[in-house]
Design a protein around this motif. Structure first.
Motif, PDB file in Angstrom:
ATOM      1  N   LEU A  29      30.444  17.334  61.222  1.00 28.97           N
ATOM      2  CA  LEU A  29      31.562  17.794  60.786  1.00 28.97           C
ATOM      3  C   LEU A  29      31.397  18.297  59.533  1.00 28.97           C
ATOM      4  O   LEU A  29      31.152  17.362  58.489  1.00 28.97           O
ATOM      5  N   TRP A  40      38.651  15.459  58.958  1.00 29.91           N
ATOM      6  CA  TRP A  40      38.208  15.597  60.104  1.00 29.91           C
ATOM      7  C   TRP A  40      38.765  14.423  61.223  1.00 29.91           C
ATOM      8  O   TRP A  40      38.531  14.238  62.305  1.00 29.91           O
ATOM      9  N   GLN A  43      39.747  15.102  64.764  1.00 31.88           N
ATOM     10  CA  GLN A  43      38.671  15.291  65.559  1.00 31.88           C
ATOM     11  C   GLN A  43      37.653  13.860  66.030  1.00 31.88           C
ATOM     12  O   GLN A  43      37.343  13.765  66.840  1.00 31.88           O
ATOM     13  N   ARG A  44      37.473  13.406  64.661  1.00 32.72           N
ATOM     14  CA  ARG A  44      36.860  12.020  64.757  1.00 32.72           C
ATOM     15  C   ARG A  44      37.459  11.093  65.932  1.00 32.72           C
ATOM     16  O   ARG A  44      36.737  10.526  66.814  1.00 32.72           O
ATOM     17  N   LEU A  47      36.752  12.688  69.434  1.00 32.69           N
ATOM     18  CA  LEU A  47      35.207  12.761  69.834  1.00 32.69           C
ATOM     19  C   LEU A  47      34.766  11.267  70.069  1.00 32.69           C
ATOM     20  O   LEU A  47      34.017  11.092  70.996  1.00 32.69           O
ATOM     21  N   VAL A  96      30.173  21.569  63.491  1.00 35.12           N
ATOM     22  CA  VAL A  96      31.657  22.272  63.407  1.00 35.12           C
ATOM     23  C   VAL A  96      32.003  22.317  61.992  1.00 35.12           C
ATOM     24  O   VAL A  96      31.969  21.304  61.383  1.00 35.12           O
ATOM     25  N   HIS A 246      42.278  23.242  63.725  1.00 35.52           N
ATOM     26  CA  HIS A 246      42.232  22.169  64.378  1.00 35.52           C
ATOM     27  C   HIS A 246      42.822  20.911  63.712  1.00 35.52           C
ATOM     28  O   HIS A 246      42.865  19.746  64.279  1.00 35.52           O
ATOM     29  N   ALA A 250      45.851  20.400  66.880  1.00 34.89           N
ATOM     30  CA  ALA A 250      44.722  19.380  66.973  1.00 34.89           C
ATOM     31  C   ALA A 250      44.519  19.120  68.684  1.00 34.89           C
ATOM     32  O   ALA A 250      43.282  19.288  68.810  1.00 34.89           O
ATOM     33  N   ASN A 254      41.077  20.164  70.108  1.00 38.95           N
ATOM     34  CA  ASN A 254      40.089  19.281  70.765  1.00 38.95           C
ATOM     35  C   ASN A 254      39.714  19.344  72.049  1.00 38.95           C
ATOM     36  O   ASN A 254      38.400  19.080  72.577  1.00 38.95           O
ATOM     37  N   LEU A 257      37.260  22.280  72.272  1.00 38.72           N
ATOM     38  CA  LEU A 257      35.982  22.116  71.584  1.00 38.72           C
ATOM     39  C   LEU A 257      35.361  21.234  72.755  1.00 38.72           C
ATOM     40  O   LEU A 257      34.114  21.460  72.974  1.00 38.72           O
TER      41      LEU A 257
END
Length: 265
Positions: A29, A40, A43-44, A47, A96, A246, A250, A254, A257
């Protein structure tokens, strides 16, 4: 060794701080100008919960990484990414990137190729920001007549007042107290005048271009052009988002993604 607040020293002697968490396939990222790896967070969490490895860095001149007076140009940021990938021996990478992080990624591709990146996500960034008589898909209102004023913060880029409100808990970027725009202005100028259009046809991996309908900087037509120039490119427009889909959307980002990764294994 996985963990947070890890460091590497680049080939030109700059300490870069990064996090390396989780297992499974790797997501790298890359934040944008005046951003930080905490940008992020949405996203963290998603993921890691999905069983992936997440690597995020503070680029040079930003947050916890060193703030040198040298190497403040996009090709050096691209080399920093390459050195981090090599240091961690990353493979099967989903890269990303947001805003200036996209340009850093394109710089890396230009210098040393795409591998081991297997999938690329480019969020809200034109490959050429400065408009001229032959190019109108750059940042809104940016031309050769005002590029220095914008680079040195004497003028405002785009229409930031159009940016939708960010959700609670969003770490959007560094504050005036934590980011020295004057010291980093050579990087901002180099970013504004760079031209990575020739790199796009040479991106040999599936690429997802992401933009927001309410972007304060870019026209959707330019993002369509970006996606069309990449051999295996596709575009998503997030209708309620501006420069950071994002973050603003989000959950939907996500989901898409992870779908993008699953479809391109």
């Amino acid at each position: 060794m996985p963990g947070t607040d890890l460091t590497m020293t680049t080939s030109d002697g700059v300490r870069i701080v990064y996090d390396d968490e989780g297992g499974g396939s790797t997501f790298l990222l890359v934040h944008g100008y005046d951003g930080l790896r905490g940008h992020w967070e949405f996203q963290r969490e998603a993921l890691l919960a999905a069983g992936h490895r997440v690597v995020a860095l503070d680029q040079r001149g930003h947050w916890a990484s060193d703030k040198p007076s040298h190497g403040l140009r996009m090709v050096r940021l691209g080399q920093d990414l390459r050195e981090l990938i090599d240091l961690l021996d990353l493979d099967d990478v989903t890269l990303v990137a947001h805003s200036m992080g996209v340009s850093a990624s394109l710089a890396m591709f230009s210098i040393s190729g795409v591998a081991p990146v297997r999938r690329f996500v480019a969020i809200e960034q034109s490959p050429k920001l400065t408009n001229d008589e032959h190019w109108s898909w750059g940042a809104q209102g940016l031309g050769w007549d005002n590029v220095y004023d914008i680079a040195y913060m004497r003028a405002v880029l785009g229409q930031p007042e159009l940016e939708p409100p960010m959700p609670e808990g969003a770490a959007m970027g560094m504050t005036e107290e934590t980011f020295d725009h004057d010291k980093v202005s050579p990087l901002r100028l180099d970013h504004l005048v760079a031209d990575w259009r020739d790199v796009l046809p040479r991106i040999s991996v599936p690429t997802w271009v992401v933009t927001g309908r309410l972007s304060p900087y870019y026209d959707v037509g330019g993002m369509e052009w970006f996606a069309a120039e990449v051999p295996d490119g596709r575009l998503t427009v997030f209708e309620r988002s501006g420069h950071s889909p994002h973050v603003t959307e989000a959950h939907d980002f996500n989901r898409q993604l992870l779908d993008f990764v699953d479809a391109n294994r």
